[in-house]
Design a protein around this motif. Structure first.
Motif, PDB file in Angstrom:
ATOM      1  N   ASN A 146       0.557  -1.501  -0.137  1.00  0.00           N
ATOM      2  CA  ASN A 146      -0.086   0.133   0.126  1.00  0.00           C
ATOM      3  C   ASN A 146       1.152   1.688  -0.299  1.00  0.00           C
ATOM      4  O   ASN A 146       0.836   2.392   0.740  1.00  0.00           O
ATOM      5  CB  ASN A 146      -0.687  -0.211   1.240  1.00  0.00           C
ATOM      6  CG  ASN A 146      -1.801  -1.629   1.037  1.00  0.00           C
ATOM      7  OD1 ASN A 146      -2.588  -1.435   0.374  1.00  0.00           O
ATOM      8  ND2 ASN A 146      -1.606  -1.949   2.453  1.00  0.00           N
ATOM      9  N   GLU A 166       5.551   0.229  -9.022  1.00  0.00           N
ATOM     10  CA  GLU A 166       4.924  -1.089  -9.303  1.00  0.00           C
ATOM     11  C   GLU A 166       3.901  -1.305  -8.309  1.00  0.00           C
ATOM     12  O   GLU A 166       3.696  -2.172  -7.339  1.00  0.00           O
ATOM     13  CB  GLU A 166       5.841  -2.325  -9.006  1.00  0.00           C
ATOM     14  CG  GLU A 166       6.301  -2.384 -10.430  1.00  0.00           C
ATOM     15  CD  GLU A 166       6.703  -3.999 -11.053  1.00  0.00           C
ATOM     16  OE1 GLU A 166       6.427  -4.616 -11.923  1.00  0.00           O
ATOM     17  OE2 GLU A 166       7.401  -4.901 -10.060  1.00  0.00           O
ATOM     18  N   PHE A 167       2.530  -1.243  -8.648  1.00  0.00           N
ATOM     19  CA  PHE A 167       1.306  -1.381  -8.362  1.00  0.00           C
ATOM     20  C   PHE A 167       1.410  -1.336  -6.244  1.00  0.00           C
ATOM     21  O   PHE A 167       0.603  -1.417  -5.823  1.00  0.00           O
ATOM     22  CB  PHE A 167       1.250  -2.909  -7.894  1.00  0.00           C
ATOM     23  CG  PHE A 167       0.949  -3.526  -9.867  1.00  0.00           C
ATOM     24  CD1 PHE A 167       0.185  -2.490 -10.371  1.00  0.00           C
ATOM     25  CD2 PHE A 167       1.914  -3.808 -10.404  1.00  0.00           C
ATOM     26  CE1 PHE A 167      -0.073  -2.805 -12.079  1.00  0.00           C
ATOM     27  CE2 PHE A 167       2.325  -4.413 -11.577  1.00  0.00           C
ATOM     28  CZ  PHE A 167       1.040  -3.516 -12.286  1.00  0.00           C
ATOM     29  N   PHE A 169       3.788  -2.139  -4.133  1.00  0.00           N
ATOM     30  CA  PHE A 169       3.568  -2.648  -3.528  1.00  0.00           C
ATOM     31  C   PHE A 169       5.386  -3.174  -3.789  1.00  0.00           C
ATOM     32  O   PHE A 169       6.337  -4.107  -3.095  1.00  0.00           O
ATOM     33  CB  PHE A 169       2.626  -4.278  -3.174  1.00  0.00           C
ATOM     34  CG  PHE A 169       3.753  -5.509  -4.551  1.00  0.00           C
ATOM     35  CD1 PHE A 169       2.991  -4.850  -5.599  1.00  0.00           C
ATOM     36  CD2 PHE A 169       4.374  -6.127  -4.039  1.00  0.00           C
ATOM     37  CE1 PHE A 169       4.170  -5.921  -6.797  1.00  0.00           C
ATOM     38  CE2 PHE A 169       4.930  -7.070  -5.223  1.00  0.00           C
ATOM     39  CZ  PHE A 169       4.100  -7.050  -6.522  1.00  0.00           C
ATOM     40  N   ARG A 170       5.675  -2.538  -4.870  1.00  0.00           N
ATOM     41  CA  ARG A 170       7.349  -3.363  -4.989  1.00  0.00           C
ATOM     42  C   ARG A 170       7.844  -1.875  -4.925  1.00  0.00           C
ATOM     43  O   ARG A 170       7.653  -1.130  -7.074  1.00  0.00           O
ATOM     44  CB  ARG A 170       7.060  -3.891  -5.965  1.00  0.00           C
ATOM     45  CG  ARG A 170       8.983  -4.590  -6.222  1.00  0.00           C
ATOM     46  CD  ARG A 170       9.160  -6.099  -6.526  1.00  0.00           C
ATOM     47  NE  ARG A 170       8.447  -6.510  -8.326  1.00  0.00           N
ATOM     48  CZ  ARG A 170       8.474  -7.653  -8.589  1.00  0.00           C
ATOM     49  NH1 ARG A 170       8.441  -8.937  -8.138  1.00  0.00           N
ATOM     50  NH2 ARG A 170       7.466  -7.879  -9.821  1.00  0.00           N
TER      51      ARG A 170
ATOM     52  N   LEU B  77      -1.827  -9.953 -11.558  1.00  0.00           N
ATOM     53  CA  LEU B  77      -1.343  -9.980 -10.153  1.00  0.00           C
ATOM     54  C   LEU B  77      -2.674 -10.338  -9.742  1.00  0.00           C
ATOM     55  O   LEU B  77      -4.360 -10.391  -9.698  1.00  0.00           O
ATOM     56  CB  LEU B  77      -1.688  -8.561  -9.826  1.00  0.00           C
ATOM     57  CG  LEU B  77      -1.365  -6.843 -10.960  1.00  0.00           C
ATOM     58  CD1 LEU B  77      -1.221  -6.088 -10.211  1.00  0.00           C
ATOM     59  CD2 LEU B  77       0.186  -7.244 -10.250  1.00  0.00           C
ATOM     60  N   GLY B  83      -3.334  -6.051   1.391  1.00  0.00           N
ATOM     61  CA  GLY B  83      -2.634  -5.166  -0.016  1.00  0.00           C
ATOM     62  C   GLY B  83      -1.796  -6.071  -0.243  1.00  0.00           C
ATOM     63  O   GLY B  83      -0.675  -5.989  -0.651  1.00  0.00           O
ATOM     64  N   VAL B  85       0.439  -8.574  -2.561  1.00  0.00           N
ATOM     65  CA  VAL B  85       0.236  -8.135  -3.931  1.00  0.00           C
ATOM     66  C   VAL B  85       1.229  -9.835  -4.869  1.00  0.00           C
ATOM     67  O   VAL B  85       2.231  -9.641  -4.072  1.00  0.00           O
ATOM     68  CB  VAL B  85       0.872  -7.553  -4.572  1.00  0.00           C
ATOM     69  CG1 VAL B  85       0.690  -7.341  -6.705  1.00  0.00           C
ATOM     70  CG2 VAL B  85      -0.180  -6.171  -4.611  1.00  0.00           C
ATOM     71  N   ILE B  87       2.451 -10.992  -7.678  1.00  0.00           N
ATOM     72  CA  ILE B  87       2.848 -10.396  -9.386  1.00  0.00           C
ATOM     73  C   ILE B  87       2.807 -11.529 -10.355  1.00  0.00           C
ATOM     74  O   ILE B  87       3.797 -12.751  -9.852  1.00  0.00           O
ATOM     75  CB  ILE B  87       3.691  -9.492 -10.151  1.00  0.00           C
ATOM     76  CG1 ILE B  87       3.565  -8.470  -9.260  1.00  0.00           C
ATOM     77  CG2 ILE B  87       4.295  -9.403 -11.497  1.00  0.00           C
ATOM     78  CD1 ILE B  87       4.011  -6.735 -10.233  1.00  0.00           C
TER      79      ILE B  87
END
Lengths: 487, 359
Positions: A146, A166-167, A169-170, B77, B83, B85, B87
Motif C-alpha cells: 500500500n 509497481e502496483f 507494493f514494489r 496480479l 494489500g 500483491v 505478480i
C-alpha cells in the motif's frame, strides 16, 4: 343489425386499449459492492436497475470520510443510457481512513443516490529490501504494501531515485552515492507515514591491494598451502611448465617477503590439504595420466615436517580438513568418491568414517565451521554435513552464477569467526561473505585482478585476507591483500 | 383465347424481368468481433505454483471450433485484503504462473487483476476463502449403468466422500479432477510380426518387454461436480464426488486418482453449476435450456464489456486414491488387450513409475 356490429367493434376497441398499461420510466440506483481496497485506491461497483434504457446525464460515486458527505470526492463517469452495473476506481485516498461511498446518477438535472457503503483504506507496510548489500548506483528492490504514489525513499539522509513503482507494493530504487557510512537505515515515506525495517542497508565493502611480495621463478599449481599462526606456507605441487616443486615458501606479513624452504620428501600434487599443516597423498610426478601416487602423509609442527602414517586408502584431489583436532580426508578422484578417513594425532591411527552422501572432490569448494563440513557442489548448492551424526542438509545456494566447465570450479574460501569468505572461482570476479549465523550472503567488492588465474593459497591475519593466485598468461604469481570491511 | 394467353405470357416475362432486374447484389462483410476476454484461475490453499490463463474466446460450434488463443504480455496480479500483491510471470500461451509455494490463506479475500498490454484492466469481484469441512474417508466401488447400447452396460468406478457437513454455515463444495497416473498393462507375449515382415508376416513374435507402463490422463468422463448443502445442511454425507468410466484399459492395473476437495463461494458454485449443466447437454428433451454463464470479472474501462471466466479462491484438501483392480467387485469384460510393448501402445507411457508412486 348494423348497430350490433358497431357496438361489438366499440367494446373490442375499449377492451384492447384498457389492457395497455402506461409504463413509467422508473429506476433504482444501487451501491452494490466494494470490489477492492488498497492504501490509496478503491474500486467500487454500482448498478442501475431499470426495465428500459434511460438516459442519464452523469453517473459515478461520491466518497467522503464523513457520513454526511461534506466535501466529497466525486468520481464522475459521464453520461449513460443503459441500465446495468458500472465500476469505478478512485485514487488519492488517505491511508488507514474509514470512508463512506455511494453511487449516484444525474437525471433531468436532479442527482439521485444509492445506498451508502463503508470501507477502510489499508495502512502502508515496509516488509523487506533485497539485496541487503549493494554498490552505489545499482538497484535494490523494496517490497511492502500500500505505498501511495507520493512515496519517497531515503538511505540515511540521502534521498534515492525511484526507478520503478509497481502496483503500490514494489519499488525499484537506485542506491545513492557512498557517504562514508557503510551501514545506513532505509526509510520509506508515503502519505506522511515514515516506515522502516529492523535491519540496515550495507554498502558493498572490501579493499584489494596487490602486494609486491612474489615467489621467484615459480608459478605454482596443484600445490599445498597452510598457515601456522601468522606464518603462511605455500609450495609443493608443480610449476605451470610441469616441473616439479619440492619446495615450500614461507611468508610473514610483518616481513613482507616469501622465503624458500626445502621439503624433505617428494612433491605432493593435488593432495589432501587441510590448510593447517596436515597434508598428503596425491601424485608425486608431474606427468599426464597414468600418474604415480604419493602415499606419504605429513604434518608441519611449526619447526619441522613430521611424517605420519598413511591411510589404508589412496586419496588424490580430495577434501582435507580439520575437525575437533583430527585430520579428515574425504572423497577425491581415486576409487570411491565419498570415502571418509580420520587421523587421530593422539593415537596416530587412521579410522574409517561413514561415507558422505555424495561424491566430492577438490574441484568443489569446502570449509569447516564449528566442526561441521560444508561444501558447494557444481550446482551451487551449499551443503552442511555433521561428521559425527553423518547427517547432511542443504542450507543455502551460492549467489553468483556458475557457467559449466568455465566458472564452476576452482573457488576458494576462508573462515573468520562466524563469517566465511567465499568466491574467486575460475574466470569469475565475485567474492562473498557468508554469515554462518543466519546464512545471509553479503556481496564484497568485485575482484579487480586477472580472472584467468588459479588460486594457490588463502590465509588470514589481523582481520585481513591474503591470497596467492597463478595467472594463466602472466609470468609471475600475484599476492593480494583483502580488507573485507574497508573501502 | 390464344391471344389472351400470349398477352399473359408477355406480361409475366416483363414482370419477372423487372423483378429480376431489381435484385442488386449486396456485398456484405460480417464484422466479426474480437473474441471476448476469458480469464480462468483456481487459487487454493495448497502451496504450489498456481496459474492464470488469459485468452480470447473464439467461435465454438459444430462447423468450427476456434483456438482460444492466449493473450500475451499482460500484467497479472493477485491481491489480498491486506494489500499483499503477487505478480505472476508469463510462461507463454497466455498462461501466467505464481511464485513457487504461493497459496491462499483461509479467511483472506482475494482479487485477480489483469492489465492487457493495450491498457484494458479487468478485475475480479472479491473471493473469500472459507475452510472446507474435513473428509473422514474416501472410498470407491464398481458401478454398472445402462448404456446407449442395449446389450452392454457401462462399467465404471464411483468415488465416494464421507464427511460431516457443518450445521451452522452454508457450504458450497466443488470436487475437481486432476491429471492422474495409472498402470498400462500390456501383453507383449502376444506380439505378432507386422503384415509387411520380410520373412514371416503376422507370425508370433513374443516380446520380453514391457508389460507394465505408466500413463497419465485427465480422468474421463469430464464432469463438473459441485453442490451446496441446502438439501443436507448438518447431515453426514456419503456422496459421489467422481465417476471414472472403465474403458477396458484404465482398470487393468492400479489407477492413482488425484483430485481436489474444495470449498467455493456461492458465486463460484453458481458458475460451476451452470457450466456443468451446459456441458451435460446431450440433445434430449431433458436438457437444461441454454444459459448465459456470467463470470466475476469487470472491465474497469467499459463495464458493459462482457468478460468470460471466473476467479475462484478456495480451501483445498487434496485427495489421492490408489484404485487397484483387485479391490473392484467387477471391471469391464473383455478388457482391452495390448499385444505388444506397452510403451508403444500408450503415448507418453514409460516403464518408470512416478517418483511418489506408493500404492
Amino acid at each position: 343489425m348494423k348497430r350490433i356490429y358497431f357496438y361489438i367493434v366499440l367494446v373490442l376497441t375499449l377492451l384492447t386499449f384498457s389492457c395497455e398499461e402506461e409504463r413509467a420510466e422508473g429506476f433504482n440506483i444501487l451501491t452494490e459492492e466494494i470490489v477492492n481496497v488498497s492504501g490509496e485506491r478503491v474500486i467500487l461497483m454500482g448498478r442501475i436497475i431499470a426495465f428500459q434504457n434511460i438516459p442519464m446525464q452523469d453517473h459515478g460515486f461520491y466518497i467522503s470520510s464523513n457520513e454526511s458527505f461534506n466535501q466529497p470526492i466525486i468520481h464522475s463517469m459521464g453520461q449513460i443510457d443503459r441500465p446495468g452495473r458500472f465500476a469505478g476506481e478512485i485514487s488519492g485516498l488517505d491511508l488507514g481512513v474509514t470512508y463512506f461511498a455511494k453511487a449516484f446518477v444525474v437525471r433531468d438535472g436532479e442527482t439521485l443516490f444509492g445506498n451508502t457503503l463503508t470501507f477502510q483504506t489499508l495502512g502502508a507496510v515496509f516488509d523487506d529490501f533485497q539485496p541487503r548489500t549493494q554498490f552505489p548506483g545499482e538497484i535494490i528492490t523494496i517490497t511492502g504494501r500500500n505505498f501511495a504514489d507520493d512515496v519517497e525513499v531515503f538511505f540515511g539522509d540521502q534521498k534515492a531515485e525511484i526507478v520503478q513503482f509497481e502496483f503500490g507494493f514494489r519499488l525499484r530504487v537506485r542506491v545513492p552515492s557512498f557517504n562514508n557510512v557503510v551501514q545506513v537505515p532505509i526509510r520509506v515515506i508515503t502519505r506522511g507515514n515514515e516506515l522502516s525495517v529492523d535491519f540496515p542497508f550495507n554498502y558493498v565493502t572490501g579493499k584489494y591491494t596487490l602486494l609486491e611480495a612474489n615467489l621467484d621463478e615459480f608459478r605454482l599449481v596443484d600445490n599445498v598451502f597452510f598457515q601456522k599462526g601468522n606464518r603462511f606456507f605455500v609450495g609443493l605441487g608443480m610449476n605451470v611448465n610441469r616441473t616439479s616443486s619440492n619446495f615450500l615458501w614461507e611468508y610473514k606479513p610483518t616481513e613482507g617477503l616469501w622465503k624458500k624452504e626445502i621439503f624433505p620428501g617428494s612433491t605432493h600434487r593435488r593432495s589432501a590439504n587441510s590448510g593447517t599443516g596436515y597434508f598428503g597423498g596425491g601424485f608425486q610426478d608431474t606427468n599426464f595420466p597414468p600418474e604415480v601416487y604419493n602415499d606419504s602423509y605429513w604434518y608441519y609442527d611449526g619447526d619441522d615436517f613430521v611424517r605420519i602414517p598413511n591411510p589404508p586408502f589412496e586419496f588424490a584431489e580430495s577434501f582435507g580438513f580439520m575437525a575437533q583436532g583430527q585430520f579428515y580426508i574425504a572423497g577425491g578422484t581415486l576409487g570411491i568418491g565419498s570415502n571418509v578417513y580420520r587421523y587421530n594425532p593422539e593415537t596416530s591411527l587412521w579410522q574409517i568414517r561413514p561415507n558422505l552422501p555424495f561424491n566430492v572432490d577438490s574441484r568443489m569448494l569446502h570449509f569447516v565451521h564449528n566442526d561441521k563440513l560444508y561444501w558447494i557442489d557444481m550446482d551451487k548448492v551449499l551443503r552442511e554435513y555433521d561428521l559425527f551424526t553423518a547427517q547432511s542438509r542443504v542450507i543455502s545456494e551460492y549467489p553468483s552464477p556458475f557457467i559449466e566447465d568455465f566458472s564452476d570450479t576452482g573457488g576458494t574460501s576462508i573462515v573468520m569467526g562466524d563469517k566465511v569468505y567465499i568466491g574467486l572461482y575460475n574466470n569469475a570476479r565475485e567474492f562473498w561473505e557468508l554469515d554462518m549465523r543466519d546464512y545471509v550472503w553479503t556481496r564484497k567488492t568485485i575482484f579487480p585482478g586477472i580472472t584467468r588465474a588459479r588460486n594457490a593459497g588463502i590465509f588470514q591475519a589481523e582481520g585481513k585476507i591474503y591470497f596467492l593466485r597463478t595467472p594463466d598468461f602472466e609470468s609471475v604469481m600475484e599476492f593480494w591483500e583483502f580488507d573485507p570491511d574497508n573501502l | 383465347m390464344k391471344k389472351r394467353r400470349i398477352i399473359f405470357s408477355i406480361l409475366f416475362f416483363i414482370i419477372f424481368g423487372l423483378l429480376t432486374d431489381c435484385i442488386d447484389p449486396f456485398s456484405f462483410k460480417a464484422q466479426e468481433p474480437e473474441g471476448l476476454i476469458n480469464i480462468e484461475c483456481l487459487l487454493t490453499t495448497m502451496p504450489k505454483v498456481h496459474h492464470v490463463r488469459v485468452s480470447r474466446a473464439d467461435k465454438f460450434g459444430p462447423e468450427f471450433v476456434g483456438l482460444n488463443r492466449g493473450v500475451a504480455l499482460a500484467k497479472v496480479l493477485i491481491k489480498d485484503d491486506l494489500g499483499k500483491v503477487e505478480i505472476l510471470e508469463e510462461q507463454g500461451s497466455g498462461v501466467y504462473f505464481t511464485s513457487p509455494n504461493f497459496r491462499a490463506e483461509i479467511g483472506r479475500t482475494y482479487n485477480l487483476e489483469v492489465q492487457l498490454k493495450e491498457g484494458q484492466r479487468y478485475v475480479s469481484l472479491p473471493e473469500t476463502v472459507v475452510p472446507v469441512p474435513a473428509l473422514d474417508s474416501v472410498t470407491f466401488q464398481s458401478v454398472r449403468k445402462p448404456s446407449l447400447e442395449r446389450l452392454t452396460d457401462e462399467i465404471g468406478v464411483q468415488v465416494l466422500a464421507h464427511f460431516q457437513d457443518p450445521l451452522d454455515e452454508q457450504n458450497f463444495y466443488f470436487w475437481n479432477l486432476l491429471m492422474s497416473d495409472f498402470q498400462v498393462i500390456g501383453e507383449p507375449e502376444l506380439n505378432h510380426n507386422g503384415p509387411n515382415h520380410p520373412t514371416c508376416p503376422r507370425c508370433p513374435n513374443p516380446l520380453e518387454c514391457c508389460r507394465i507402463c505408466y500413463g497419465r490422463e485427465l480422468p474421463k468422463p469430464t464432469r463438473v461436480v459441485t453442490t451446496d448443502d441446502i438439501d443436507f445442511n448438518g447431515n453426514y454425507q456419503r456422496r459421489e464426488i467422481a465417476y471414472i468410466e472403465d474403458d477396458g484399459l484404465r482398470f487393468k492395473g492400479i489407477y492413482r486418482l488425484d483430485m481436489q476437495h474444495l470449498s467455493v463461494s456461492p458465486s463460484a458454485h453458481r458458475y460451476l453449476k451452470l457450466v456443468g449443466q451446459q456441458l451435460s447437454i446431450s440433445g434430449t428433451v431433458f436438457d437444461p435450456p441454454p444459459a448465459n454463464i456470467r463470470g466475476n470479472f469487470l472491465s474497469l474501462q467499459n463495464t458493459q464489456e462482457e468478460v468470460l471466466g471466473h476467479f475462484i479462491a478456495a480451501d483445498e484438501i487434496p485427495i489421492r486414491l490408489y484404485i487397484d483392480k483387485d479391490d473392484l467387485e467387477f471391471v469391464l469384460r473383455p478388457q482391452t488387450l495390448i499385444p505388444t510393448d506397452c510403451r508403444a501402445a500408450f503415448r507418453g507411457g514409460t516403464i518408470i513409475p512416478p517418483s511418489d508412486w506408493n500404492p
